[in-house]
Scaffold this motif. Structure first.
Motif, PDB file in Angstrom:
ATOM      1  N   ASN A 119      37.529  32.383  18.885  1.00 51.11           N
ATOM      2  CA  ASN A 119      38.919  32.789  18.635  1.00 51.11           C
ATOM      3  C   ASN A 119      39.955  31.929  19.341  1.00 51.11           C
ATOM      4  O   ASN A 119      41.150  32.123  19.137  1.00 51.11           O
ATOM      5  N   GLY A 120      39.500  31.001  20.178  1.00 51.44           N
ATOM      6  CA  GLY A 120      40.456  30.056  20.738  1.00 51.44           C
ATOM      7  C   GLY A 120      40.564  29.989  22.249  1.00 51.44           C
ATOM      8  O   GLY A 120      41.454  29.305  22.771  1.00 51.44           O
ATOM      9  N   ALA A 121      39.690  30.669  22.991  1.00 48.47           N
ATOM     10  CA  ALA A 121      39.739  30.582  24.446  1.00 48.47           C
ATOM     11  C   ALA A 121      39.347  29.185  24.908  1.00 48.47           C
ATOM     12  O   ALA A 121      38.430  28.571  24.353  1.00 48.47           O
ATOM     13  N   THR A 122      40.029  28.685  25.917  1.00 49.83           N
ATOM     14  CA  THR A 122      39.711  27.382  26.507  1.00 49.83           C
ATOM     15  C   THR A 122      39.024  27.541  27.858  1.00 49.83           C
ATOM     16  O   THR A 122      38.099  26.801  28.183  1.00 49.83           O
ATOM     17  N   ILE A 123      39.467  28.511  28.652  1.00 49.89           N
ATOM     18  CA  ILE A 123      38.926  28.744  29.988  1.00 49.89           C
ATOM     19  C   ILE A 123      38.422  30.178  30.045  1.00 49.89           C
ATOM     20  O   ILE A 123      39.075  31.108  29.556  1.00 49.89           O
ATOM     21  N   LEU A 124      37.245  30.372  30.640  1.00 52.61           N
ATOM     22  CA  LEU A 124      36.648  31.685  30.811  1.00 52.61           C
ATOM     23  C   LEU A 124      36.668  32.022  32.298  1.00 52.61           C
ATOM     24  O   LEU A 124      36.077  31.303  33.100  1.00 52.61           O
ATOM     25  N   GLU A 125      37.341  33.108  32.657  1.00 45.94           N
ATOM     26  CA  GLU A 125      37.415  33.473  34.069  1.00 45.94           C
ATOM     27  C   GLU A 125      36.553  34.695  34.354  1.00 45.94           C
ATOM     28  O   GLU A 125      36.777  35.776  33.810  1.00 45.94           O
ATOM     29  N   ILE A 126      35.569  34.517  35.261  1.00 46.42           N
ATOM     30  CA  ILE A 126      34.702  35.603  35.687  1.00 46.42           C
ATOM     31  C   ILE A 126      35.282  36.210  36.955  1.00 46.42           C
ATOM     32  O   ILE A 126      35.612  35.499  37.914  1.00 46.42           O
ATOM     33  N   GLY A 127      35.416  37.526  36.971  1.00 49.85           N
ATOM     34  CA  GLY A 127      35.922  38.220  38.149  1.00 49.85           C
ATOM     35  C   GLY A 127      35.048  39.402  38.493  1.00 49.85           C
ATOM     36  O   GLY A 127      34.794  40.262  37.639  1.00 49.85           O
ATOM     37  N   GLY A 128      34.561  39.460  39.735  1.00 49.20           N
ATOM     38  CA  GLY A 128      33.690  40.553  40.151  1.00 49.20           C
ATOM     39  C   GLY A 128      34.316  41.515  41.137  1.00 49.20           C
ATOM     40  O   GLY A 128      33.700  42.519  41.504  1.00 49.20           O
ATOM     41  N   GLN A 129      35.550  41.217  41.576  1.00 44.92           N
ATOM     42  CA  GLN A 129      36.265  42.071  42.531  1.00 44.92           C
ATOM     43  C   GLN A 129      37.676  42.308  42.012  1.00 44.92           C
ATOM     44  O   GLN A 129      38.465  41.374  41.892  1.00 44.92           O
ATOM     45  N   THR A 130      37.999  43.532  41.675  1.00 43.70           N
ATOM     46  CA  THR A 130      39.362  43.819  41.256  1.00 43.70           C
ATOM     47  C   THR A 130      40.317  43.670  42.430  1.00 43.70           C
ATOM     48  O   THR A 130      39.950  43.929  43.579  1.00 43.70           O
ATOM     49  N   THR A 131      41.544  43.207  42.132  1.00 49.00           N
ATOM     50  CA  THR A 131      42.595  43.166  43.152  1.00 49.00           C
ATOM     51  C   THR A 131      43.805  43.968  42.679  1.00 49.00           C
ATOM     52  O   THR A 131      44.941  43.670  43.035  1.00 49.00           O
ATOM     53  N   ARG A 132      43.538  44.990  41.862  1.00 46.30           N
ATOM     54  CA  ARG A 132      44.607  45.880  41.419  1.00 46.30           C
ATOM     55  C   ARG A 132      45.249  46.541  42.638  1.00 46.30           C
ATOM     56  O   ARG A 132      44.630  46.615  43.715  1.00 46.30           O
ATOM     57  N   PRO A 174      27.487  25.063  27.344  1.00 48.77           N
ATOM     58  CA  PRO A 174      27.663  24.042  28.401  1.00 48.77           C
ATOM     59  C   PRO A 174      29.034  23.386  28.413  1.00 48.77           C
ATOM     60  O   PRO A 174      29.442  22.852  29.450  1.00 48.77           O
ATOM     61  N   GLU A 175      29.766  23.415  27.302  1.00 51.76           N
ATOM     62  CA  GLU A 175      31.081  22.787  27.261  1.00 51.76           C
ATOM     63  C   GLU A 175      32.191  23.718  27.729  1.00 51.76           C
ATOM     64  O   GLU A 175      33.340  23.290  27.891  1.00 51.76           O
ATOM     65  N   ALA A 176      31.863  25.002  27.951  1.00 51.22           N
ATOM     66  CA  ALA A 176      32.890  25.963  28.349  1.00 51.22           C
ATOM     67  C   ALA A 176      33.379  25.678  29.766  1.00 51.22           C
ATOM     68  O   ALA A 176      32.606  25.278  30.642  1.00 51.22           O
ATOM     69  N   LEU A 177      34.664  25.882  29.970  1.00 48.75           N
ATOM     70  CA  LEU A 177      35.246  25.754  31.306  1.00 48.75           C
ATOM     71  C   LEU A 177      35.242  27.121  31.975  1.00 48.75           C
ATOM     72  O   LEU A 177      35.725  28.098  31.397  1.00 48.75           O
ATOM     73  N   ILE A 178      34.714  27.181  33.197  1.00 49.63           N
ATOM     74  CA  ILE A 178      34.553  28.457  33.881  1.00 49.63           C
ATOM     75  C   ILE A 178      35.407  28.491  35.130  1.00 49.63           C
ATOM     76  O   ILE A 178      35.335  27.604  35.989  1.00 49.63           O
ATOM     77  N   ALA A 179      36.215  29.539  35.221  1.00 48.91           N
ATOM     78  CA  ALA A 179      36.988  29.828  36.426  1.00 48.91           C
ATOM     79  C   ALA A 179      36.397  31.065  37.089  1.00 48.91           C
ATOM     80  O   ALA A 179      35.804  31.923  36.420  1.00 48.91           O
ATOM     81  N   VAL A 180      36.566  31.149  38.392  1.00 47.13           N
ATOM     82  CA  VAL A 180      36.133  32.331  39.133  1.00 47.13           C
ATOM     83  C   VAL A 180      37.325  32.876  39.906  1.00 47.13           C
ATOM     84  O   VAL A 180      38.016  32.134  40.612  1.00 47.13           O
ATOM     85  N   ASP A 181      37.565  34.166  39.739  1.00 49.28           N
ATOM     86  CA  ASP A 181      38.666  34.853  40.410  1.00 49.28           C
ATOM     87  C   ASP A 181      38.103  35.505  41.663  1.00 49.28           C
ATOM     88  O   ASP A 181      37.453  36.560  41.600  1.00 49.28           O
ATOM     89  N   THR A 182      38.328  34.888  42.824  1.00 50.07           N
ATOM     90  CA  THR A 182      37.830  35.429  44.076  1.00 50.07           C
ATOM     91  C   THR A 182      38.680  34.949  45.239  1.00 50.07           C
ATOM     92  O   THR A 182      39.240  33.841  45.189  1.00 50.07           O
ATOM     93  N   TYR A 183      38.771  35.781  46.274  1.00 51.16           N
ATOM     94  CA  TYR A 183      39.458  35.363  47.494  1.00 51.16           C
ATOM     95  C   TYR A 183      38.468  35.221  48.647  1.00 51.16           C
ATOM     96  O   TYR A 183      38.882  34.989  49.789  1.00 51.16           O
ATOM     97  N   LYS A 184      37.166  35.337  48.374  1.00 56.89           N
ATOM     98  CA  LYS A 184      36.145  35.309  49.416  1.00 56.89           C
ATOM     99  C   LYS A 184      35.457  33.945  49.462  1.00 56.89           C
ATOM    100  O   LYS A 184      34.934  33.466  48.442  1.00 56.89           O
ATOM    101  N   THR A 185      35.399  33.360  50.649  1.00 50.50           N
ATOM    102  CA  THR A 185      34.834  32.020  50.810  1.00 50.50           C
ATOM    103  C   THR A 185      33.367  31.937  50.373  1.00 50.50           C
ATOM    104  O   THR A 185      33.002  31.000  49.649  1.00 50.50           O
TER     105      THR A 185
END
Length: 383
Positions: A147-160, A187-198
């Motif tokens: 459907n047109g996504a370029t970047i996929l962001e995985i997030g395992g910790q909500t920061t609501r 393999p061509e997908a761009l992956i972002a990770v949403d995290t504040y933990k080192t």
């Protein structure tokens, strides 16, 4: 032979010896114009709906980036051997807005990209618990990429607002299998990770993540800067001021934050083009209040940094507070808000609904780039 003189006017600042300016606005002064070229230019400027002022036979023309792109293309076609094309090419290249990582280069000058939210946290505010397994994630990724996504962001910790932190170990369990599975199947997908933990950042980078998104702006742990220097990922750095109301004006505070924050990341060894900015809509002094709308209204004040800016307003709580809408009813105000922010220069559109966003971007692209230059060819074509 008379050579048209074209000069750009810049209202710029300096950051680490780099001239920074709004990439989406171009102001040119034309002089030494022949009568023939002036006639052609005047007609083109009218077709582009640009603002022109004249003083002492000099023509000062204000373009937005879409108008300038069309102008440059027309100039190339009509005067392919003109010496001033070198100047126009240099100006056009200087206004290109790139976001680069180790494995990607996105040109965001005139068109935004869709940054897809894939929450594996069961308590995320909008879709918590929707993606329970790796197979759930892979099925969703296949649809969203189509459907047109370029970047996929995985997030395992909500920061609501009011979130409860989880341990790095739990967060790693929620995101690393998904990263590895996406890399294996897409393999061509761009992956972002949403995290504040080192530790989560390091595990994600080891698993192949391309982008790290830190709501704390990489300021709270020096080890983060060491990771950035070692791995050289692309980053999204965020301004936030939860519980810290500003006594001065909003824009000055946000600009001052990013000037300092950018310097921090540059000193850590990151290339300037690896960095993108997030105002922090939803991370205001008070949750779901006027400051969030003020952020949305003033996104263009970040253009001076010449970095891609995040538009992260998908299904936020302030739509419920203002309009009385449940989280399932907020797509329309989300699209309206995103449109307003794209028109100010927003280029990374962080969303839950990829298809609706892709349609909006396509329509907006047609609006921004439609000039009645070829008056005999006025047909809409479906791409």
């Amino acid at each position: 032979m008379i050579i048209t003189n074209i000069q750009e006017e810049l209202q710029s600042q300096q950051l680490q010896d780099k001239t920074i300016f709004d990439p989406f606005q171009v102001t040119l002064t034309f002089s030494a114009l022949t009568r023939q070229k002036l006639h052609w230019l005047t007609a083109l400027w009218r077709d582009l709906d640009v603002y022109v002022t004249v003083m002492d036979r000099q023509y000062r023309v204000l373009f937005n980036i879409y108008q300038f792109q069309a102008f440059y293309q027309q100039y190339q076609q009509h005067f392919p051997d003109a010496k001033e094309l070198t100047t126009l090419k240099t100006i056009w290249q200087a206004h290109q807005l790139w976001w680069r990582g180790q494995n990607f280069a996105l040109n965001l000058t005139t068109k935004p990209v869709i940054y897809d939210i894939l929450n594996t946290s069961p308590d995320s505010f909008y879709d918590g618990g929707a993606l329970n397994t790796v197979d759930d994630v892979l099925r969703r990724v296949a649809v969203d990429l189509e459907n047109g996504a370029t970047i996929l962001e995985i997030g395992g910790q909500t920061t609501r607002p009011g979130f409860k932190p989880i341990t790095p170990e739990v967060e790693i369990e929620r995101v690393i299998p998904e990263i590895k599975a996406i890399k294996a199947h897409f393999p061509e997908a761009l992956i972002a990770v949403d995290t504040y933990k080192t530790p989560v950042m390091q595990a994600a980078l080891d698993a192949g993540a391309d982008i790290i998104n830190d709501v704390n702006g990489f300021r709270d742990d020096p080890e983060k800067l060491t990771l950035l220097k070692t791995y050289q990922p692309a980053v999204l750095t965020m301004h936030e001021n939860r519980g810290k109301a500003y006594t001065e004006d909003l824009t000055s505070n946000v600009q001052r934050f990013f000037k300092t924050n950018l310097q921090l990341l540059l000193d850590a060894g990151l290339p300037y083009e690896a960095i993108a900015l997030d105002q922090g809509v939803g991370y205001s002094a008070n949750a779901d209040n006027i400051q969030d709308f003020a952020f949305m209204r003033t996104l263009d004040q970040l253009n001076i940094f010449q970095r891609p800016t995040m538009v992260a307003v998908s299904n936020k709580g302030f739509y419920g507070k203002l309009l009385g809408l449940s989280k399932e009813e907020r797509l329309l105000p989300t699209i309206v808000s995103e449109t307003a922010m794209i028109q100010q220069g927003g280029r990374l559109i962080r969303v839950h609904d990829v298809k609706a966003t892709a349609d909006m971007i396509k329509l907006l692209d047609a609006i921004n780039n439609s000039f009645l230059i070829d008056k005999e060819n006025d047909e809409i074509t479906r791409a």
